[in-house]
Design a protein around this motif. Structure first.
Motif, PDB file in Angstrom:
ATOM      1  N   MET A 165      -8.217  -2.392   6.671  1.00 18.30           N
ATOM      2  CA  MET A 165      -7.694  -3.760   6.554  1.00 18.30           C
ATOM      3  C   MET A 165      -7.346  -4.337   7.918  1.00 18.30           C
ATOM      4  O   MET A 165      -7.599  -5.505   8.201  1.00 18.30           O
ATOM      5  CB  MET A 165      -6.477  -3.752   5.645  1.00 18.30           C
ATOM      6  CG  MET A 165      -6.050  -5.122   5.236  1.00 18.30           C
ATOM      7  SD  MET A 165      -4.945  -5.031   3.868  1.00 18.30           S
ATOM      8  CE  MET A 165      -6.096  -4.739   2.565  1.00 18.30           C
ATOM      9  N   LEU A 166      -6.795  -3.485   8.779  1.00 15.01           N
ATOM     10  CA  LEU A 166      -6.466  -3.939  10.140  1.00 15.01           C
ATOM     11  C   LEU A 166      -7.737  -4.343  10.878  1.00 15.01           C
ATOM     12  O   LEU A 166      -7.754  -5.343  11.611  1.00 15.01           O
ATOM     13  CB  LEU A 166      -5.734  -2.832  10.909  1.00 15.01           C
ATOM     14  CG  LEU A 166      -4.278  -2.588  10.525  1.00 15.01           C
ATOM     15  CD1 LEU A 166      -3.718  -1.421  11.321  1.00 15.01           C
ATOM     16  CD2 LEU A 166      -3.410  -3.825  10.735  1.00 15.01           C
ATOM     17  N   ASP A 226       1.535  -3.318  11.366  1.00 19.62           N
ATOM     18  CA  ASP A 226       0.487  -3.992  12.136  1.00 19.62           C
ATOM     19  C   ASP A 226       0.985  -4.175  13.574  1.00 19.62           C
ATOM     20  O   ASP A 226       1.964  -4.881  13.819  1.00 19.62           O
ATOM     21  CB  ASP A 226       0.182  -5.352  11.485  1.00 19.62           C
ATOM     22  CG  ASP A 226      -1.052  -6.017  12.079  1.00 19.62           C
ATOM     23  OD1 ASP A 226      -1.400  -5.702  13.228  1.00 19.62           O
ATOM     24  OD2 ASP A 226      -1.662  -6.861  11.387  1.00 19.62           O
ATOM     25  N   MET A 280       0.830  -1.211   0.000  1.00 19.39           N
ATOM     26  CA  MET A 280       0.000   0.000   0.000  1.00 19.39           C
ATOM     27  C   MET A 280       0.862   1.257   0.000  1.00 19.39           C
ATOM     28  O   MET A 280       0.498   2.262  -0.600  1.00 19.39           O
ATOM     29  CB  MET A 280      -0.915  -0.004   1.218  1.00 19.39           C
ATOM     30  CG  MET A 280      -2.032  -1.008   1.100  1.00 19.39           C
ATOM     31  SD  MET A 280      -3.136  -0.833   2.481  1.00 19.39           S
ATOM     32  CE  MET A 280      -4.472  -1.877   1.925  1.00 19.39           C
ATOM     33  N   SER A 314      -3.514 -13.656  14.230  1.00 24.06           N
ATOM     34  CA  SER A 314      -4.471 -14.201  13.262  1.00 24.06           C
ATOM     35  C   SER A 314      -3.670 -15.081  12.303  1.00 24.06           C
ATOM     36  O   SER A 314      -2.459 -14.879  12.137  1.00 24.06           O
ATOM     37  CB  SER A 314      -5.153 -13.073  12.492  1.00 24.06           C
ATOM     38  OG  SER A 314      -4.233 -12.451  11.630  1.00 24.06           O
ATOM     39  N   LYS A 369      -7.665  -8.119  -2.906  1.00 21.80           N
ATOM     40  CA  LYS A 369      -9.015  -7.877  -2.376  1.00 21.80           C
ATOM     41  C   LYS A 369      -9.263  -6.376  -2.210  1.00 21.80           C
ATOM     42  O   LYS A 369     -10.300  -5.861  -2.615  1.00 21.80           O
ATOM     43  CB  LYS A 369      -9.157  -8.600  -1.030  1.00 21.80           C
ATOM     44  CG  LYS A 369     -10.507  -8.437  -0.377  1.00 21.80           C
ATOM     45  CD  LYS A 369     -10.523  -9.132   0.983  1.00 21.80           C
ATOM     46  CE  LYS A 369     -11.729  -8.705   1.793  1.00 21.80           C
ATOM     47  NZ  LYS A 369     -11.661  -9.221   3.170  1.00 21.80           N
ATOM     48  N   LYS A 370      -8.275  -5.694  -1.623  1.00 22.93           N
ATOM     49  CA  LYS A 370      -8.433  -4.253  -1.378  1.00 22.93           C
ATOM     50  C   LYS A 370      -8.548  -3.490  -2.695  1.00 22.93           C
ATOM     51  O   LYS A 370      -9.362  -2.578  -2.831  1.00 22.93           O
ATOM     52  CB  LYS A 370      -7.229  -3.742  -0.570  1.00 22.93           C
ATOM     53  CG  LYS A 370      -7.490  -2.447   0.127  1.00 22.93           C
ATOM     54  CD  LYS A 370      -8.458  -2.622   1.271  1.00 22.93           C
ATOM     55  CE  LYS A 370      -9.225  -1.351   1.552  1.00 22.93           C
ATOM     56  NZ  LYS A 370     -10.315  -1.561   2.514  1.00 22.93           N
ATOM     57  N   LEU A 419      -3.667 -15.038   9.194  1.00 25.62           N
ATOM     58  CA  LEU A 419      -3.102 -14.217   8.106  1.00 25.62           C
ATOM     59  C   LEU A 419      -1.767 -13.588   8.550  1.00 25.62           C
ATOM     60  O   LEU A 419      -0.753 -13.700   7.859  1.00 25.62           O
ATOM     61  CB  LEU A 419      -4.103 -13.132   7.709  1.00 25.62           C
ATOM     62  CG  LEU A 419      -3.797 -12.369   6.426  1.00 25.62           C
ATOM     63  CD1 LEU A 419      -5.081 -11.943   5.747  1.00 25.62           C
ATOM     64  CD2 LEU A 419      -2.908 -11.166   6.621  1.00 25.62           C
ATOM     65  N   ASP A 420      -1.792 -12.953   9.722  1.00 26.55           N
ATOM     66  CA  ASP A 420      -0.557 -12.346  10.251  1.00 26.55           C
ATOM     67  C   ASP A 420       0.517 -13.409  10.451  1.00 26.55           C
ATOM     68  O   ASP A 420       1.694 -13.185  10.164  1.00 26.55           O
ATOM     69  CB  ASP A 420      -0.834 -11.663  11.600  1.00 26.55           C
ATOM     70  CG  ASP A 420      -1.586 -10.356  11.444  1.00 26.55           C
ATOM     71  OD1 ASP A 420      -1.590  -9.809  10.328  1.00 26.55           O
ATOM     72  OD2 ASP A 420      -2.173  -9.877  12.431  1.00 26.55           O
ATOM     73  N   ASP A 478      -0.111  -5.854  15.872  1.00 25.09           N
ATOM     74  CA  ASP A 478      -0.236  -7.220  16.392  1.00 25.09           C
ATOM     75  C   ASP A 478       1.104  -7.971  16.370  1.00 25.09           C
ATOM     76  O   ASP A 478       1.237  -9.017  16.995  1.00 25.09           O
ATOM     77  CB  ASP A 478      -1.280  -8.015  15.585  1.00 25.09           C
ATOM     78  CG  ASP A 478      -2.696  -7.589  15.932  1.00 25.09           C
ATOM     79  OD1 ASP A 478      -2.848  -6.759  16.861  1.00 25.09           O
ATOM     80  OD2 ASP A 478      -3.645  -8.072  15.292  1.00 25.09           O
ATOM     81  N   GLU A 513      -4.524 -10.328  -0.069  1.00 22.76           N
ATOM     82  CA  GLU A 513      -5.144  -9.222   0.681  1.00 22.76           C
ATOM     83  C   GLU A 513      -5.122  -7.928  -0.131  1.00 22.76           C
ATOM     84  O   GLU A 513      -6.092  -7.179  -0.156  1.00 22.76           O
ATOM     85  CB  GLU A 513      -4.405  -9.039   2.006  1.00 22.76           C
ATOM     86  CG  GLU A 513      -5.260  -8.362   3.057  1.00 22.76           C
ATOM     87  CD  GLU A 513      -4.558  -8.233   4.389  1.00 22.76           C
ATOM     88  OE1 GLU A 513      -5.235  -8.253   5.400  1.00 22.76           O
ATOM     89  OE2 GLU A 513      -3.318  -8.115   4.420  1.00 22.76           O
ATOM     90  N   ASP A 515     -10.474  -5.466   9.476  1.00 23.45           N
ATOM     91  CA  ASP A 515     -10.891  -6.746   8.877  1.00 23.45           C
ATOM     92  C   ASP A 515     -10.100  -7.898   9.482  1.00 23.45           C
ATOM     93  O   ASP A 515     -10.648  -8.946   9.792  1.00 23.45           O
ATOM     94  CB  ASP A 515     -10.664  -6.742   7.353  1.00 23.45           C
ATOM     95  CG  ASP A 515     -11.653  -5.852   6.626  1.00 23.45           C
ATOM     96  OD1 ASP A 515     -12.636  -5.433   7.261  1.00 23.45           O
ATOM     97  OD2 ASP A 515     -11.430  -5.574   5.425  1.00 23.45           O
ATOM     98  N   ARG A 516      -8.790  -7.674   9.657  1.00 25.29           N
ATOM     99  CA  ARG A 516      -7.933  -8.735  10.220  1.00 25.29           C
ATOM    100  C   ARG A 516      -8.394  -9.075  11.629  1.00 25.29           C
ATOM    101  O   ARG A 516      -8.452 -10.238  12.011  1.00 25.29           O
ATOM    102  CB  ARG A 516      -6.472  -8.270  10.272  1.00 25.29           C
ATOM    103  CG  ARG A 516      -5.786  -8.293   8.932  1.00 25.29           C
ATOM    104  CD  ARG A 516      -4.332  -7.906   9.090  1.00 25.29           C
ATOM    105  NE  ARG A 516      -3.648  -7.905   7.797  1.00 25.29           N
ATOM    106  CZ  ARG A 516      -2.346  -7.711   7.649  1.00 25.29           C
ATOM    107  NH1 ARG A 516      -1.589  -7.492   8.694  1.00 25.29           N
ATOM    108  NH2 ARG A 516      -1.784  -7.724   6.454  1.00 25.29           N
ATOM    109  N   LYS A 517      -8.715  -8.025  12.398  1.00 23.87           N
ATOM    110  CA  LYS A 517      -9.155  -8.251  13.786  1.00 23.87           C
ATOM    111  C   LYS A 517     -10.467  -9.014  13.808  1.00 23.87           C
ATOM    112  O   LYS A 517     -10.651  -9.931  14.614  1.00 23.87           O
ATOM    113  CB  LYS A 517      -9.262  -6.919  14.520  1.00 23.87           C
ATOM    114  CG  LYS A 517      -7.883  -6.489  15.023  1.00 23.87           C
ATOM    115  CD  LYS A 517      -7.886  -5.210  15.780  1.00 23.87           C
ATOM    116  CE  LYS A 517      -6.448  -4.846  16.120  1.00 23.87           C
ATOM    117  NZ  LYS A 517      -6.086  -3.508  15.777  1.00 23.87           N
TER     118      LYS A 517
END
Lengths: 133, 98
Positions: free
Chosen positions: B89-90, A116, A11, A94, A46-47, A96-97, A118, A43, B92-94
């Protein structure tokens, strides 16, 4: 250096971020590696679809980025999937992460480029170095 | 009689000549001065034209590097707020993690 990218970095390229673009240029000059996990590709796709970008243009973007010298798409292997499961459980990420982090680890990347939050725990416990700006 | 004033003309650019040697594998090294002035980088492509016996014309190929094509392509797309897109997007991930 070997960089693994989260969708965030892709992005940033779109947002005309100078640092991100400089990194792509460095890869083009053969100085660094940029590895894109397939899940980040999904991802981002999709965006882009959600933003109304046509499939044709999405394909053009990924074809272009893969033509850059040291940019490579990383397909998930059984080893990456196994590592992702472990990472997801260990660091409460998650899937994905966890897939992105496992791809970075499995491919020997020095840094994961992501904003992110996370990923804080995996950075704190020195599983991976995560960088953003 | 009308007086004619000659305009001060600048000297025409001097022709720079460089002597280079052909390497073992047929490689020619472009002098650093030229590389810097014309921003020539590794993997740039050139077109060689044999003009006449012993006269070779070297022209930089205008073919775009993939990275330039990539950025031009991205910049041709309608503007999107990518910071906002990342925040979404963050979220959505959550949601997917819950």
């Amino acid at each position: 250096m070997r960089f693994c990218t989260d969708t965030w970095f892709l992005m940033k390229i779109f947002a005309n971020d100078q640092k991100a673009r400089d990194l792509v240029r460095r890869a083009d000059e053969g100085k660094d590696w940029i590895l894109i996990p397939l899940i980040a590709f999904a991802e981002m796709t999709k965006k882009m679809m959600m933003e109304g970008i046509s499939q044709l243009k999405i394909n053009e973007f990924f074809n272009d980025i893969e033509r850059v010298e040291k940019v490579k798409m990383i397909y998930p292997s059984k080893e990456i999937a196994n590592e992702a499961a472990k990472v997801s459980l260990s660091y409460k990420l998650s899937l994905l992460d966890a897939f992105v982090a496992a791809t970075a680890k499995n491919t020997g990347c020095d840094v994961l480029l992501s904003a992110d939050s996370d990923y804080r725990l995996i950075m704190k416990q020195k599983y991976l170095k995560v960088q953003s700006w | 009689m009308e007086q004619v004033t000659l305009s001060k003309k600048k000297d025409p650019p001097r022709l720079k000549i460089y002597k280079v040697k052909l390497g073992k594998k047929g490689q020619l090294t472009v002098p650093k001065k030229i590389r810097d002035v014309y921003k020539l980088k590794e993997k740039d492509t050139f077109i060689l034209t044999l003009v006449s016996e012993g006269e070779l014309l070297i022209k930089k190929s205008v073919e775009k590097r993939p990275v330039d094509h990539l950025f031009e392509f991205i910049d041709s797309l309608p503007p999107i707020d990518w910071d906002k897109a990342w925040e979404e997007m963050l979220e959505d991930r959550k949601k997917e993690h819950r």
